[in-house]
Design a protein around this motif. Sequence first.
Motif, PDB file in Angstrom:
ATOM      1  N   HIS A 230       5.275  -4.735   1.789  1.00 38.35           N
ATOM      2  CA  HIS A 230       5.002  -3.321   1.490  1.00 38.35           C
ATOM      3  C   HIS A 230       3.891  -2.768   2.395  1.00 38.35           C
ATOM      4  O   HIS A 230       3.938  -1.612   2.814  1.00 38.35           O
TER       5      HIS A 230
ATOM      6  N   GLN B 118      -7.997   2.216   0.898  1.00 39.50           N
ATOM      7  CA  GLN B 118      -8.060   1.980   2.348  1.00 39.50           C
ATOM      8  C   GLN B 118      -7.441   3.158   3.101  1.00 39.50           C
ATOM      9  O   GLN B 118      -7.969   3.605   4.131  1.00 39.50           O
TER      10      GLN B 118
ATOM     11  N   ILE C  61       3.569 -12.880  -4.789  1.00 35.98           N
ATOM     12  CA  ILE C  61       2.945 -11.546  -4.903  1.00 35.98           C
ATOM     13  C   ILE C  61       2.304 -11.191  -3.562  1.00 35.98           C
ATOM     14  O   ILE C  61       2.473 -10.084  -3.045  1.00 35.98           O
TER      15      ILE C  61
HETATM   16  C1  FPP Z   1      -3.033  -6.186   3.959  1.00 41.19           C
HETATM   17  O1  FPP Z   1      -4.087  -5.472   4.483  1.00 41.19           O
HETATM   18  C2  FPP Z   1      -2.736  -5.600   2.625  1.00 41.19           C
HETATM   19  C3  FPP Z   1      -3.004  -6.138   1.438  1.00 41.19           C
HETATM   20  C4  FPP Z   1      -3.642  -7.467   1.328  1.00 41.19           C
HETATM   21  C5  FPP Z   1      -2.678  -5.450   0.157  1.00 41.19           C
HETATM   22  C6  FPP Z   1      -1.449  -4.633   0.199  1.00 41.19           C
HETATM   23  C7  FPP Z   1      -1.125  -4.034  -1.120  1.00 41.19           C
HETATM   24  C8  FPP Z   1      -0.084  -3.224  -1.332  1.00 41.19           C
HETATM   25  C9  FPP Z   1       0.864  -2.854  -0.262  1.00 41.19           C
HETATM   26  C10 FPP Z   1       0.160  -2.683  -2.688  1.00 41.19           C
HETATM   27  C11 FPP Z   1       1.480  -3.200  -3.245  1.00 41.19           C
HETATM   28  C12 FPP Z   1       1.186  -4.233  -4.237  1.00 41.19           C
HETATM   29  C13 FPP Z   1       2.060  -5.062  -4.849  1.00 41.19           C
HETATM   30  C14 FPP Z   1       1.552  -5.781  -6.023  1.00 41.19           C
HETATM   31  C15 FPP Z   1       3.448  -5.326  -4.383  1.00 41.19           C
HETATM   32  P1  FPP Z   1      -4.223  -5.124   6.024  1.00 41.19           P
HETATM   33  O2  FPP Z   1      -3.290  -4.038   6.390  1.00 41.19           O
HETATM   34  O3  FPP Z   1      -5.654  -4.866   6.228  1.00 41.19           O
HETATM   35  O4  FPP Z   1      -3.857  -6.495   6.703  1.00 41.19           O
HETATM   36  P2  FPP Z   1      -2.806  -6.859   7.832  1.00 41.19           P
HETATM   37  O5  FPP Z   1      -3.575  -6.778   9.089  1.00 41.19           O
HETATM   38  O6  FPP Z   1      -2.390  -8.264   7.479  1.00 41.19           O
HETATM   39  O7  FPP Z   1      -1.680  -5.887   7.770  1.00 41.19           O
END
Ligand code: FPP
Length: 330
Positions: free
Chosen positions: A96, A161, A89
């Motif tokens: 995504h 966000q 997950i």
């Molecule tokens: C990373 O954040 C993003 C997440 C931890 C959550 C993302 C959730 C979704 C895209 C919704 C889709 C959900 C499912 C269940 C498939 P960030 O952008 O702050 O971190 P990063 O620097 O690692 O990109």
Amino acid sequence: MTTHPASTDLTTAGDATPLGLIAAELTLVERRIQELASSHEPKLTQIANELILSGGKRVRPALSLLVFRAAGGIDPTDTIDVGAALELIHTATLLHDDILDSGSTRRGKPSPLARHGIGMTLVTGDFLFTRAFGVAGRFEELVVGWATDACVALCEGEVMQRRFKRNPAATLDHYLRIAGNKTASLFSQAARIGAHFAGASTEVVEGMFRLGYELGLGFQMVDDLLDVLGPEELIGKPVGSDLREGAPALPTVLGLQLPAVRAAFTTETPSVAAVGSALDALRSSPVIGHVRRLAAERIRSASGQLALLGPSRFRSALADLAEDLLARTA
Ligand code: FPP
Ligand code: MG
């Protein structure tokens, strides 16, 4: 996590580290992830594996397994399955998320989005998410409901966000809700499910939920701090990505009174110089210490829940894991 090629220092085998105690179980999680990420379509397997084998810390399965053992669990089979599902997950959300953020670097390499485009990144996320629920959906309704709650929260966190992207009205409360949904949701359900599978009392199960939640918040705060402090080799993406993307990260939200930070955060495409000035302003301000203190409070609060468990090597390992997550910014 002995089979994981790009393990970090959090995941070194051997009893000396928090995860060394559950190295055998983590190897089985890894095997399960590999089975689940395998498709009749080679391209799906390839893209899934590019991310899965790129150095994830496996914190969520490790948390489930350590809580399971610390709460007296004996047969880890179900916790291994759930750990694999939670990691898939998490991986699906990263695929995504890169689409939503136009993320071009992930874990120090060109992101799946940059390599394969939106369509294949989207469908690989769908594939892993579906595989995860193929496993998690086999458990009792309560557990399926907890996993569902985490996924709903992940979506809500992502959308909230975006609502506060480049928005100087973002406050600490907004931040806590975003981080609670996008990060603490999976951590809290991982810990709760581990305790439930161990047959723990409701008091312990809910205490472990709180432990996971606080640990998740602390983890996200540290992540946000590292985005300001770097170095790039540690964080696997360019320093200052949050500011560049206009993400309401904790240092930004707490530093909005600094003119350079406000300017970089609220400008649609800030220049390299503007992001550099904002990073310099943050680094020489009390914001860094403030974020560290807030993260330390969350980690301390997480560790406080350990009093609900009897003393064991696994309980000590949970305390060490919490400290290791915080120490990433020391
Ligand atoms: C990373 O954040 C993003 C997440 C931890 C959550 C993302 C959730 C979704 C895209 C919704 C889709 C959900 C499912 C269940 C498939 P960030 O952008 O702050 O971190 P990063 O620097 O690692 O990109
Ligand atoms: Mg992102």
